[in-house]
Scaffold this active site. Structure first.
Site, PDB file in Angstrom:
ATOM      1  N   LYS A   1       9.266   7.926  -6.890  1.00  0.00           N
ATOM      2  CA  LYS A   1       8.534   6.997  -6.862  1.00  0.00           C
ATOM      3  C   LYS A   1       8.115   6.200  -7.868  1.00  0.00           C
ATOM      4  CE  LYS A   1       4.030   6.045  -5.178  1.00  0.00           C
ATOM      5  NZ  LYS A   1       3.240   5.244  -5.801  1.00  0.00           N
TER       6      LYS A   1
ATOM      7  N   ASP B   1       7.354   1.254  -5.294  1.00  0.00           N
ATOM      8  CA  ASP B   1       6.151   1.097  -4.985  1.00  0.00           C
ATOM      9  C   ASP B   1       5.415  -0.282  -5.494  1.00  0.00           C
ATOM     10  OD1 ASP B   1       3.831   1.062  -3.574  1.00  0.00           O
ATOM     11  OD2 ASP B   1       3.204   2.971  -4.490  1.00  0.00           O
TER      12      ASP B   1
ATOM     13  N   LYS C   1       4.646  -3.129  -3.716  1.00  0.00           N
ATOM     14  CA  LYS C   1       3.654  -3.603  -2.740  1.00  0.00           C
ATOM     15  C   LYS C   1       3.614  -5.305  -2.805  1.00  0.00           C
ATOM     16  CE  LYS C   1       0.337   0.277  -2.412  1.00  0.00           C
ATOM     17  NZ  LYS C   1       0.903   1.192  -3.686  1.00  0.00           N
TER      18      LYS C   1
ATOM     19  N   ASP D   1       3.716 -12.463  -1.027  1.00  0.00           N
ATOM     20  CA  ASP D   1       3.918 -13.831  -1.577  1.00  0.00           C
ATOM     21  C   ASP D   1       4.526 -14.622  -0.389  1.00  0.00           C
ATOM     22  OD1 ASP D   1       4.580 -15.991  -3.287  1.00  0.00           O
ATOM     23  OD2 ASP D   1       4.655 -14.857  -5.028  1.00  0.00           O
TER      24      ASP D   1
ATOM     25  N   THR E   1      -5.940   2.338   0.868  1.00  0.00           N
ATOM     26  CA  THR E   1      -6.988   3.203   1.131  1.00  0.00           C
ATOM     27  C   THR E   1      -8.267   3.318   0.126  1.00  0.00           C
ATOM     28  OG1 THR E   1      -5.585   4.592  -0.380  1.00  0.00           O
ATOM     29  CG2 THR E   1      -5.392   5.002   2.011  1.00  0.00           C
TER      30      THR E   1
ATOM     31  N   ARG F   1       0.250  13.784  -9.193  1.00  0.00           N
ATOM     32  CA  ARG F   1      -0.582  14.767 -10.179  1.00  0.00           C
ATOM     33  C   ARG F   1      -0.235  16.184 -10.003  1.00  0.00           C
ATOM     34  NH1 ARG F   1      -5.602  10.854  -9.734  1.00  0.00           N
ATOM     35  NH2 ARG F   1      -4.661  10.638  -7.725  1.00  0.00           N
TER      36      ARG F   1
HETATM   37  O1  C5P Z   1      -1.345  11.522  -8.069  1.00  0.00           O
HETATM   38  P1  C5P Z   1      -1.323  11.572  -6.549  1.00  0.00           P
HETATM   39  O2  C5P Z   1      -0.598  12.524  -5.823  1.00  0.00           O
HETATM   40  O3  C5P Z   1      -2.558  11.239  -6.101  1.00  0.00           O
HETATM   41  O4  C5P Z   1      -0.191  10.481  -6.373  1.00  0.00           O
HETATM   42  C1  C5P Z   1      -0.306   9.675  -5.183  1.00  0.00           C
HETATM   43  C2  C5P Z   1       0.783   8.396  -5.327  1.00  0.00           C
HETATM   44  O5  C5P Z   1       0.749   7.736  -3.943  1.00  0.00           O
HETATM   45  C3  C5P Z   1       0.197   7.367  -6.245  1.00  0.00           C
HETATM   46  O6  C5P Z   1       1.328   6.762  -7.054  1.00  0.00           O
HETATM   47  C4  C5P Z   1      -0.758   6.465  -5.689  1.00  0.00           C
HETATM   48  O7  C5P Z   1      -0.617   5.179  -6.181  1.00  0.00           O
HETATM   49  C5  C5P Z   1       0.190   6.430  -4.148  1.00  0.00           C
HETATM   50  N1  C5P Z   1      -0.597   5.874  -3.272  1.00  0.00           N
HETATM   51  C6  C5P Z   1      -1.901   6.613  -2.785  1.00  0.00           C
HETATM   52  N2  C5P Z   1      -2.452   6.156  -1.681  1.00  0.00           N
HETATM   53  C7  C5P Z   1      -1.918   5.134  -1.097  1.00  0.00           C
HETATM   54  C8  C5P Z   1      -0.699   4.518  -1.294  1.00  0.00           C
HETATM   55  C9  C5P Z   1      -0.202   4.872  -2.337  1.00  0.00           C
HETATM   56  O8  C5P Z   1      -2.209   7.601  -3.374  1.00  0.00           O
HETATM   57  N3  C5P Z   1      -2.506   4.622   0.106  1.00  0.00           N
END
Ligand code: C5P
Length: 234
Positions: free
Chosen positions: A36, A63, A65, A68, A118, A209
């Site tokens: 992603k 991603d 999002k 427009d 979220t 992460r």
């Molecule tokens: O590092 P982590 O596992 O928290 O990353 C989750 C990924 O999913 C990030 O790129 C974050 O922007 C994305 N994301 C999220 N919650 C959402 C939509 C996307 O954590 N509702």
């Protein structure tokens, strides 16, 4: 839906540069086949990098999002489809979703709708002028996404069951906020382990992460793939 286990893990390349992303992809090797790319990397050379990943046989989730006027969304989606990406996110506004579905026509690209971010709670929605709770708005937008022919939704693992009832079996549910047992939650508030999220009905897990910041990212990814595998066999 029949997916191979490895394909169900999407690693979020939330990294500052193409060089850092290339190093991570090479460390992860064959363990990971789906990446992603979000704002941070996309706006730092990440789109040509995405094209390279696709040429190397990987799948890419952009991603971005999008939101427009319809014409602009449809044209943007056409360009993303030409790039060869597998998933693209748009905000779940009816006009935007309709334009995205029209823009991807005939391509293998799948459009994922983000129902409600979220980071929003009911008070944030009220401040933005909505007279609905997060749960109500997410459910209403999921139903609209289904009716418009959007391919899938991004949702937290906690919402998967409820949204699956609305979306039906054909829509793809993609779930971030995943944390293997014992790993730090970071800023994620609603977290679930990979196995529990798969058991709840998620099709794909987005994990950043816990893999990219691990001392041994490949070992972390291998362990998650094994966990997905064992949850799938149940
Ligand atoms: O590092 P982590 O596992 O928290 O990353 C989750 C990924 O999913 C990030 O790129 C974050 O922007 C994305 N994301 C999220 N919650 C959402 C939509 C996307 O954590 N509702």
């Amino acid at each position: 839906m029949s997916l191979n286990t490895r394909e169900r893990l999407i690693v979020a390349l939330d990294l500052p540069s193409v060089a850092a992303a290339e190093a991570m992809v090479s460390r992860l090797g064959d363990t990971v086949g789906f990446y992603k790319i979000g704002y941070q990397l996309a706006f730092a050379g990440g789109l040509p990098f995405a094209a390279g990943l696709i040429a190397a046989g990987k799948q890419v989730f952009l991603d971005l999002k999008l939101h427009d006027i319809g014409n602009t969304v449809a044209k943007g989606v056409e360009s993303v489809a030409q790039l060869g990406a597998t998933f693209l996110t748009v905000h779940a506004y009816p006009q935007t979703m309709k334009a995205a579905v029209e823009g991807k026509r005939g391509a293998k690209l799948r459009i994922l709708a983000v129902t409600v971010l979220t980071s929003y709670d009911d008070a944030d929605l009220a401040a933005a002028g909505y007279d609905m709770s997060v749960g109500e708005l997410a459910a209403a937008r999921a139903a609209q996404a289904r009716d418009i022919g959007v391919d899938g939704l991004v949702c937290s693992a906690e919402e998967v069951g409820k949204l699956r009832d609305i979306a039906g079996p054909g829509m793809t549910l993609v779930t971030p906020g995943i944390r293997p047992a014992g790993s730090a939650s970071g800023d994620q508030k609603r977290i679930m382990t990979p196995a529990r999220a798969i058991e709840a009905g998620a099709d794909y897990l987005v994990i950043g992460r816990p893999i990219v910041e691990a001392r041994d990212p490949k070992a972390a990814a291998d362990a998650i793939v094994a966990e997905i595998e064992s949850a799938t066999r149940k």
